[in-house]
Design a protein around this motif. Sequence first.
Motif, short mmCIF file in Angstrom:
data_model
loop_
_atom_site.label_atom_id
_atom_site.label_comp_id
_atom_site.label_asym_id
_atom_site.label_seq_id
_atom_site.Cartn_x
_atom_site.Cartn_y
_atom_site.Cartn_z
N THR A 27 0.82 -1.21 0.00
CA THR A 27 0.00 0.00 0.00
C THR A 27 0.86 1.27 0.00
O THR A 27 0.46 2.28 -0.55
N ASP A 212 0.05 9.82 6.58
CA ASP A 212 1.19 9.11 5.99
C ASP A 212 2.04 8.45 7.07
O ASP A 212 2.53 7.32 6.90
N HIS A 215 0.22 5.52 8.23
CA HIS A 215 0.29 4.52 7.16
C HIS A 215 1.61 3.75 7.24
O HIS A 215 1.64 2.52 7.16
N SER A 281 -3.46 7.15 0.68
CA SER A 281 -2.95 6.90 2.03
C SER A 281 -4.04 6.43 2.99
O SER A 281 -3.81 5.57 3.84
N LYS A 282 -5.23 6.99 2.87
CA LYS A 282 -6.32 6.59 3.76
C LYS A 282 -6.67 5.12 3.54
O LYS A 282 -6.85 4.36 4.50
N GLY A 284 -4.69 2.85 2.17
CA GLY A 284 -3.55 2.03 2.57
C GLY A 284 -3.46 1.85 4.07
O GLY A 284 -3.20 0.74 4.56
N PHE A 285 -3.70 2.93 4.82
CA PHE A 285 -3.68 2.83 6.28
C PHE A 285 -4.76 1.88 6.77
O PHE A 285 -4.51 1.02 7.63
N ASN A 288 -3.76 -1.82 5.97
CA ASN A 288 -2.68 -2.33 6.81
C ASN A 288 -3.10 -2.51 8.26
O ASN A 288 -2.69 -3.47 8.92
#
Length: 360
Positions: A27, A212, A215, A281-282, A284-285, A288
Motif C-alpha cells: 500500500t 502518511d 500509514h 494513504s487513507k 492504505g492505512f 494495513n
Amino acid sequence: MVVAILICGLFLAYANGANDNFKGVATLYGSGVASYKTSLIYSTMATIAGSLSSIFVARGLIAIFSGKGLVPDAIVSTPSFALAVALAAALTVMLATRLGYPISTTHALTGALAGTGLMAANGNIAFIKLGSAFFLPLILSPFVSLILAYVFYPLVAKLAPADSCLCVTERPVLVDVNTATTSSAFVIADQKSCATEGSTTILNFNSTKILDALHFLSAGLVCFARGLNDTPKLAALLIMVPFLSTETIIIPIAASMAIGGVIHSRRIAETMSHKVTTMNSKQGFAANFITAVVVNTGSRLNLPVSTTHASCGTLFGIGLQTKSANWTTIKHILTAWVVTLPTAAIFGYFFYNLILRIVS
C-alpha cells in the motif's frame, strides 16, 4: 539427510520471503507514499524484527506445523517426511512468485503436509484436525479481513482534509426565534474556514502528513506480524536438525526470508501495489491496520492465518467500498489460492515417494 532438510527448509524460508516480503508495504508503494526501494528496505527490517520476536511465541505454531496430530508421530519424526514437506511447499511458493501471484506459504505448507501425510501414512491422517486447525482459519481470514476493511475504511475516509487547522470560532446559538447568542467552540476545519472573521486559529496541521505517518506505522506492523506468524511455521520443519534449538532455528530462517524478499519481491510488488485496486494513504492505512490486527490476533491464538489472505482480503474490501477493484487480477489471485493446496499436496506426495526410493 539432515543437511538436505536444513537446505530445503532455508530454501522454503527464502521462497516465503520472495512471495510475502512486500505484502505489508504494497500500500505504501501503490499509493505513492514511498518508493519501491524504501518500501523494500522498510519491510525487510520490520519482518526481521517480527521473526526474531517469534522466539517468544513460536512453540504453539511450531507444534501445529510439525505435523504432530495430523499424521502418526512415528512418521512426523522421520527426516524423509520433513524433507518432502519442505521441498513441496518451497517449489509451490517459488512457482507462484515467478508467475507474480501472491499466494500463502501457510496454504502451501498445509497442502504439503496433507499430501506427504497421505503418502507416508497410507491415507491415515486426521482429517478433522486438518479441517479445524488448518483449513478453517485459512478460509475465514480473508473474509474477516474483507468485512472489517469494508466497514472500517469509511471511518478513515472521513478524516480531516489535508490543510486542516484547530481553531476557536464564535458560533451563533439560537435561544428562541427572536434571539441568538454566540458561544465558542473548538472545531477542526480547513484553513479557509479557520480564517473567517471571529475565528482564532490555535494549531495548524497537515492531516495528510499525519496519515502518511500512521500509514508507515501500520505497514511496519503488518510486516512485523508476518515475521511473527510465518517464522514458527517454517521452523517446524527444522526442529529435527540435531544441532539447532528452537531459538537458533529462528536466526537462519529470518536471514533466508530477508534475502529472498530483497531479491525476488518485484513481481509480487507490482501485482499487489498496482493491479488489485487503486489506493491512497487513507485506503492504505485502513488496509494495513486491519491486516495487522487479524494476523497478530492469529499469532497470539496459535491460529495459522495467512498474511497473504488477510492483506489481499483487506484490499478486496477497500476495492469493493471504493468501486475500484480490478476483478481480473482478483480472479487470478483467487484461482492461485485454490490451486495452491492441491499443487503442494501433489508435490508432497511425489517428493516423499521419490525420497523413499533414493534412500532405500
